[in-house]
Design an enzyme around this catalytic site. Structure first.
Site, short mmCIF file in Angstrom:
data_model
loop_
_atom_site.label_atom_id
_atom_site.label_comp_id
_atom_site.label_asym_id
_atom_site.label_seq_id
_atom_site.Cartn_x
_atom_site.Cartn_y
_atom_site.Cartn_z
N ARG A 140 -21.54 72.95 -26.84
CA ARG A 140 -21.61 73.56 -28.17
C ARG A 140 -22.78 74.52 -28.13
O ARG A 140 -23.88 74.14 -27.70
CB ARG A 140 -21.84 72.45 -29.21
N LYS A 163 -38.40 74.50 -23.79
CA LYS A 163 -39.47 75.04 -22.95
C LYS A 163 -39.06 76.37 -22.34
O LYS A 163 -39.73 76.88 -21.45
CB LYS A 163 -39.80 74.04 -21.84
N ARG A 204 -20.62 65.36 -35.96
CA ARG A 204 -19.20 65.06 -35.93
C ARG A 204 -18.58 65.33 -34.56
O ARG A 204 -17.97 64.45 -33.95
CB ARG A 204 -18.53 65.95 -36.99
N THR A 205 -18.77 66.53 -34.04
CA THR A 205 -18.12 66.91 -32.79
C THR A 205 -18.72 66.15 -31.61
O THR A 205 -18.00 65.70 -30.71
CB THR A 205 -18.23 68.43 -32.57
N HIS A 233 -13.26 77.27 -31.26
CA HIS A 233 -13.49 75.84 -31.28
C HIS A 233 -12.14 75.20 -30.97
O HIS A 233 -11.45 74.68 -31.85
CB HIS A 233 -13.99 75.43 -32.68
#
Lengths: 433, 302
Positions: free
Chosen positions: B104, B82, B54-55, B132
């Site tokens: 995020r 890695k 969504r974001t 957020h």
């Protein structure tokens, strides 16, 4: 590196130093001891060190140092940590057991002891693990470590709490046979799962999992009761909350054989430092509130807290230059401990000597250290210039790592010289090897 | 404004400006050609250490509608797997000329750290259990467009406030914009010392009649196995929003949810799909609000 010189080749005459801040006097160091003390001593071929304006303190003793060797020689070694210690005015440090491999056998503690002897800058007294691999499941061979060349008397799983009450009871009881002491890292692990910083308004705002004060206090409360029950000695590592101070005060009043330490950073810094999300402020136990700092200072002054210990915890850059939650906890401490304590307690030299030299040496059973500066005493001492204020520069410290929380701060008190059994380990503020 | 890391950094004027710009951006989204040339030649990196369809899509759509070049960097299957550190990743993005990084991350404060290591703008698209900010802005936008105002509005935020970055950003922003906030949930999941001026309540039924807005929070599966509450069933019974509870709200009241929903847990399908629910609108508004943020950080400063 050369092996430590057991007897100094030259005598040292310190001119006009103020012992514990008293009247200026001369001290003649000869044959590893303070041979003479008094005004106007004859130099008589001795190397003269000008102590004018300097305060002479007994060599400091750190009960809580992480030297990282064996295992993390990229963060610190016994040698580099010894240099940092000497520059901080220390003549003895107790090396914590959470190395890799863990110092839970006679072999590992003897290795650390020998590395300390080879470095030759401070006496490195290894601490043994309480449980095998610090796993908290079964006792390490405490007696074997006590009987080894390292003569271990302090046992600690520091970094982890001996959480199992029955195991803790057994450990406290068992080490009575050789006058040992269990140094507990008081942290109820179930109450601190995933914990990142002090639980309070700042952690709530920052969205970092809280490390509640009660997780420390509940273990200390349990342990003082256990120590009282079995008549054993308990030492509490890095006390960080007002509630802990209160519990220890009550236990001492009841006659429990408990001693306690506080770190310089818990005497000065508070949890608001986490607002930067810079993990240089991440430490275990975490920085707490102003009220806690106040209570710790009061406890240190009134003797509820016996000593200042650094919890010197070097970490490689990659373990700190990252997200807060992924960073390792811990801060450098050896080279800044005395300045921070001076800042907090003021120039109360007899109190500083008690909290940073006499008492830690007593708790550790280090007879050659923590002695008053009188004729005949071992020549373990340090000279401090209390008038100098200096800026803490992380890259200017002797430690291999740079994780000091005091970067950019101006602190009082500069170590000018340190002597280990009459041998200068630091002169003119420079480490001698 | 250089970065958008926390709604605490927004004063009322700036927050209102973002909402006003978002309104203009919304009119673009209604056109046949949904594109503005504003950020042509500029590069926006979506740096996602957590899955979030969504974001990420919302930010991608927002940047593309402003004509920016968009690079999507997902931790899965990348150099991060890695073992590359955030700092090294930051330097890589820096070397590639990222003008803005939308991040995020599962660790609280990661965007703050990143902001030290890149010269471009950093937009926090959700960090751990911290904040957020664009979610709070799109929520405020949605409330303002539905209710006509934010000042004096009573907003109840219900559920796992303790672990919710959506709640933290909303509390701070709604405080700034003059709304009154009540946090509702079991005491195990509602922090009492959030510093902002909020009410705390444990009885949802008592709060509903005064709530203009009820914002339901997602309850993560792992909370159910960690003794925050006895069972999903008991949680739903005490804190879930069903039709009967919806009817306790004022007639004008709306229901919000940041998604993704646990239907049947914190919200029933009847409520989620009702005309009082703004859940789909929130998604639409998200694109406009993120366009406004990118515009302010990247375009406005030029």
């Amino acid at each position: 590196m050369t092996a430590v010189r057991r007897t100094p080749v030259t005598d040292i005459l310190i001119r006009n130093a103020r012992v514990l801040g008293g009247e200026p006097t001369d001290l003649l160091l000869r044959g590893g001891v303070i041979a003479e003390i008094g005004a106007g001593l004859a130099a008589d071929g001795a190397e003269v060190v000008d102590g004018t304006g300097l305060v002479a303190l007994p060599g400091l003793v750190d009960l809580h140092t992480h030297l990282r060797e064996p295992g993390r020689e990229d963060a610190e070694t016994v040698y580099t940590g010894s240099r940092a210690a000497a520059l901080g005015g220390y003549t003895a440090v107790c090396a914590m057991a959470n190395t890799s491999p863990v110092a839970d056998t006679a072999g590992v503690v003897e290795q650390v002891y020998r590395l300390g002897q080879e470095a030759g800058l401070v006496d490195v007294q290894p601490i043994g693990a309480v449980t095998v691999g610090l796993a908290g499941e079964r006792l390490a061979e405490l007696g074997a470590m006590a009987d080894s060349a390292a003569r271990v008397r302090i046992f600690s799983d520091d970094g982890f709490c001996v959480a199992d009450p029955r195991l803790m009871r057994r450990a406290l009881e068992y080490v009575k046979a050789f006058d040992g002491v269990i140094a507990q890292h008081a942290e109820e692990p179930r109450l601190t799962q995933g914990a990142q910083m002090h639980e309070g308004d700042v952690s709530a705002r920052l969205g970092l999992t809280g490390w509640p004060a009660v997780a420390e206090e509940s273990i200390i409360a349990r342990d003082v009761l256990l120590a009282g029950h079995v008549g054993a000695r308990l030492h509490v590592c890095h006390v960080s909350t007002a509630g802990s101070v209160e519990i220890i005060r009550m236990a001492k009043a009841r006659g429990v054989r408990v001693t306690a330490e506080v770190t310089p950073h818990h005497l000065l810094l508070t949890h608001e430092k986490a607002e930067s999300y810079d993990p240089v402020y991440k430490v275990n136990p975490p920085l707490r509130t102003d009220a806690d700092v106040e209570a710790l200072r009061e406890g240190l002054r009134d003797g509820t807290i016996d000593i200042v210990a650094t919890d010197h915890a070097p970490h490689a850059a990659e373990d700190k230059e990252c997200e807060w939650a992924y960073a390792r906890p811990g801060m450098l401490g050896l080279e800044t401990a005395l300045p921070i304590v001076l800042d907090v307690l003021g120039e109360d030299w007899p109190l500083i000597a008690e909290r940073m030299s006499y008492a830690p040496a007593r708790i550790a059973g280090l007879d050659g250290h923590g002695n008053a500066l009188v004729a005949g005493a071992p020549a373990n001492l340090t000279l401090v210039d209390p008038t100098v204020r200096w800026d803490v520069d992380p890259t200017g410290l002797a430690s291999l790592s740079h994780n000091t929380p005091y970067a950019g701060m101006t602190v009082p008190g500069r170590i000018v010289a340190t002597f280990l059994r009459g041998v200068p380990t630091v002169l003119d503020g420079k480490v001698q090897k | 404004m250089k970065h958008l890391l926390s709604t605490a950094d927004l004063d009322a004027a700036t927050a209102t400006e973002i909402l006003d710009i978002a309104t203009e951006m919304a009119s673009v989204s209604g056109r046949e050609i949904k594109k503005l040339p504003t950020l042509r030649g500029r590069t926006v990196v979506n740096l996602f250490y957590e899955d979030s369809t969504r974001t990420r899509i919302s930010f991608e759509a927002a940047a593309k509608r402003l004509s920016a070049d968009v690079i999507n960097f997902s931790a899965k299957g990348s150099s991060v797997e890695k073992g590359e550190s955030l700092k090294d990743t930051a330097w890589t993005l820096q070397a590639m000329g990222a003008d803005a990084v939308v991040i995020r991350h599962p660790a609280s404060g990661a965007p703050h750290r990143l902001a030290n290591w890149v010269t471009g703008s950093v937009l926090n698209a959700g960090d751990g259990t911290h904040e957020h900010p664009t979610q709070a802005l799109l929520d405020a936008y949605t409330m303002r467009s539905r209710m006509g105002r934010l000042d004096g509005l009573h907003v109840a935020i219900v559920g796992d406030v303790l672990h919710s970055r959506v709640a933290r950003s909303n509390v701070l922003l709604l405080n700034t914009l003059g709304a009154k906030v009540t946090l509702v949930g079991p005491p195990t999941l509602v922090p009492t010392d959030l510093n902002a001026s909020v009410q705390v309540a444990y009885d949802l039924d008592a709060v509903l009649p005064q709530a203009d807005v009820v914002m339901m929070l997602r309850v993560q599966k792992e909370r159910m196995t960690d003794s925050y509450f006895p069972s999903a069933r008991e949680y739903s019974r005490r804190y879930g929003l069903d039709g009967a509870r919806l009817r306790r709200m004022p007639a004008h009241g709306i229901v919000m949810h940041p998604g993704p929903m646990n239907r049947g847990m914190e919200i029933t399908p009847e409520v989620a799909d009702s005309p009082r629910s703004t859940i789909v609108e929130q998604v639409t508004n998200g694109v406009s609000v993120r366009m406004a943020c990118l515009y302010l950080l990247l375009g406005g400063a030029r």
